[in-house]
Design an enzyme around this catalytic site. Structure first.
Site, short mmCIF file in Angstrom:
data_model
loop_
_atom_site.label_atom_id
_atom_site.label_comp_id
_atom_site.label_asym_id
_atom_site.label_seq_id
_atom_site.Cartn_x
_atom_site.Cartn_y
_atom_site.Cartn_z
N THR A 58 -10.44 2.60 42.93
CA THR A 58 -10.64 2.11 41.70
C THR A 58 -12.18 1.49 41.09
OG1 THR A 58 -11.24 3.55 39.42
CG2 THR A 58 -9.23 1.80 39.70
N TRP A 118 -18.68 12.85 36.59
CA TRP A 118 -19.71 13.57 37.46
C TRP A 118 -19.09 14.33 39.08
CZ3 TRP A 118 -22.72 11.06 34.84
CH2 TRP A 118 -22.12 10.21 34.11
N ASP A 156 -19.74 8.36 40.43
CA ASP A 156 -20.49 7.89 40.68
C ASP A 156 -21.76 9.05 40.83
OD1 ASP A 156 -18.98 6.60 39.62
OD2 ASP A 156 -20.07 6.09 38.07
N ASP A 192 -28.40 3.61 41.37
CA ASP A 192 -29.12 4.14 39.72
C ASP A 192 -30.29 4.90 40.20
OD1 ASP A 192 -26.76 3.75 39.29
OD2 ASP A 192 -26.88 2.13 39.24
#
Length: 396
Positions: free
Chosen positions: A241, A257, A181, A116
């Site tokens: 998922t 995203w 993401d 991230d």
């Protein structure tokens, strides 16, 4: 006969007049929305400065939930919002706030245990460098990009999203999970490649985008959330998922995203394959038959109890911001959908009244329903992408 013709000409003239003034009226509205957002976040800033912490969301007991000091994937968004409001107002208080709150996690630029870093450092230090050209900010971005690049596996052709040795990820039997993401972290790599002239960052970003394009999307252009790879062969092990309703469902923020990420890829490469993919994702999102008329999606397009399911405002903010950029590149116009979504987001249904909602701007976002976490609450990244969208509209 002559009267009918005159009436016809008057009607046409009025229609043309409305067409010519409508964009100006919309821009006036966007400025009003930005001014309201500035007032609301000023209240949140006062609280944050008193606590000397980065706000993330609101807890079930009604108190502000602050980002973790150890690491929090959302920690860059509040200082990022401050940078955007500095850009809008030119008020030094927002610049000072952005610098103060991003400094709290600067050391995280060295972390190699999470993907991230793009989210965190592009929204904060990236915006800071864009607006100030501060060389120290640039160096933070480069270090963060190097840390992110350490998670890239050339055999797989992707950046690893999560480590799987501990936590809930360790229970999923994953070896090299890559989530949609992760497309959002590529902007940092592209930007650092541009700033340094070193193509290693851009090359890794392109490989990641190409691998994602190959494996993440279904025939209808919806996206899986998680693709797990074999790190030794690059083969796909599973498609699942983590935050959506089911493996084969379309998690709403995941679709956003993807749209945003591939639009960014086109910005930096001008490769039409990314533009085409962004348009395909946009088409899926905007024409999905179950989406409510205001354009604010349910948290998952295939959630089982629609229409009695939570909406996800954060997905809508990411989507509309991406559409504003995509609209500049595509021959198709997305303006009607952009205006609809921004108008909805800025209505009383989704925008909090001044001083309410713990001074977050938007209501009704969803973090992760499968984890029973952050359901129907404000989120700092929903506010960030909303402000970004308004600024993008203002610059049209």
């Amino acid at each position: 006969m002559r009267e009918n013709k005159l009436l016809f000409l008057i009607i046409i003239s009025l229609m043309l007049s409305c067409m010519n003034t409508s964009p100006n009226k919309e821009k006036i509205f966007q400025k009003q929305y930005l001014e309201s957002a500035t007032k609301q976040l000023s209240g949140l800033l006062k609280i944050a400065e008193k606590e000397n912490r980065n706000p993330r969301t609101v807890q079930k007991n009604g108190e502000i939930h602050w980002t973790k000091k150890s690491f929090d994937w959302t920690e860059g968004f509040f200082p990022g919002s401050c940078w955007y409001l500095y850009e809008f107002t030119n008020d030094a208080k927002w610049k000072n706030a952005a610098e103060k709150f991003q400094a709290q996690f600067e050391d995280h630029k060295n972390l190699t245990t999470n993907h991230d870093l793009g989210f965190i450092f592009n929204s904060s230090y990236g915006n800071g460098f864009r607006l100030t050209k501060d060389e120290a900010f640039k160096q933070v971005m480069i270090t963060a990009a190097d840390s992110l690049l350490s998670r890239f596996n050339p055999v797989v052709g992707c950046i690893k999203s999560w480590d799987t040795e501990k936590g809930w990820q360790s229970k999923r039997n994953w070896k090299f999970p890559v989530i949609i993401d992760n497309m959002m972290n590529l902007e940092l790599l592209f930007e650092v490649s541009k700033l340094t002239g070193n193509s290693k960052y851009k090359n890794a970003a392109i490989m990641h985008a190409n691998t994602t394009l190959k494996n993440h999307f279904r025939d209808d252009n919806s996206s899986y959330h998680v693709i797990d790879y074999d790190p030794e062969t690059g083969a796909v092990r599973s498609k699942q998922t983590a935050q959506g309703f089911a493996d084969e469902s379309s998690w709403a923020r995941g679709q956003a995203w993807g749209l945003y990420g591939f639009t960014v890829c086109y910005r930096y490469t001008q490769d039409s394959i990314y533009l085409n993919q962004a348009k395909k994702i946009a088409n899926y999102i905007l024409n999905y038959p179950g989406t409510p008329k205001d354009g604010i999606p349910y948290w998952d397009y295939n959630a089982p109890n629609i229409p009695n399911e939570p909406r996800d405002v954060s997905a809508a903010t990411v989507t509309v911001s991406a559409l504003l950029e995509l609209d500049k590149y595509a021959q198709e116009s997305y303006r009607l959908n952009i205006d609809k979504i921004i108008s909805a987001l800025s209505s009383e249904k989704y925008t909090a009244k001044l001083g309410e909602n713990n001074n977050f701007i938007l209501k009704h976002s969803v973090g992760s329903i499968p984890h029973n976490n952050e359901i129907d609450v404000p989120l700092n990244y929903a506010d960030y992408y909303y402000i970004e969208a308004l600024l993008r509209y203002e610059s049209l």
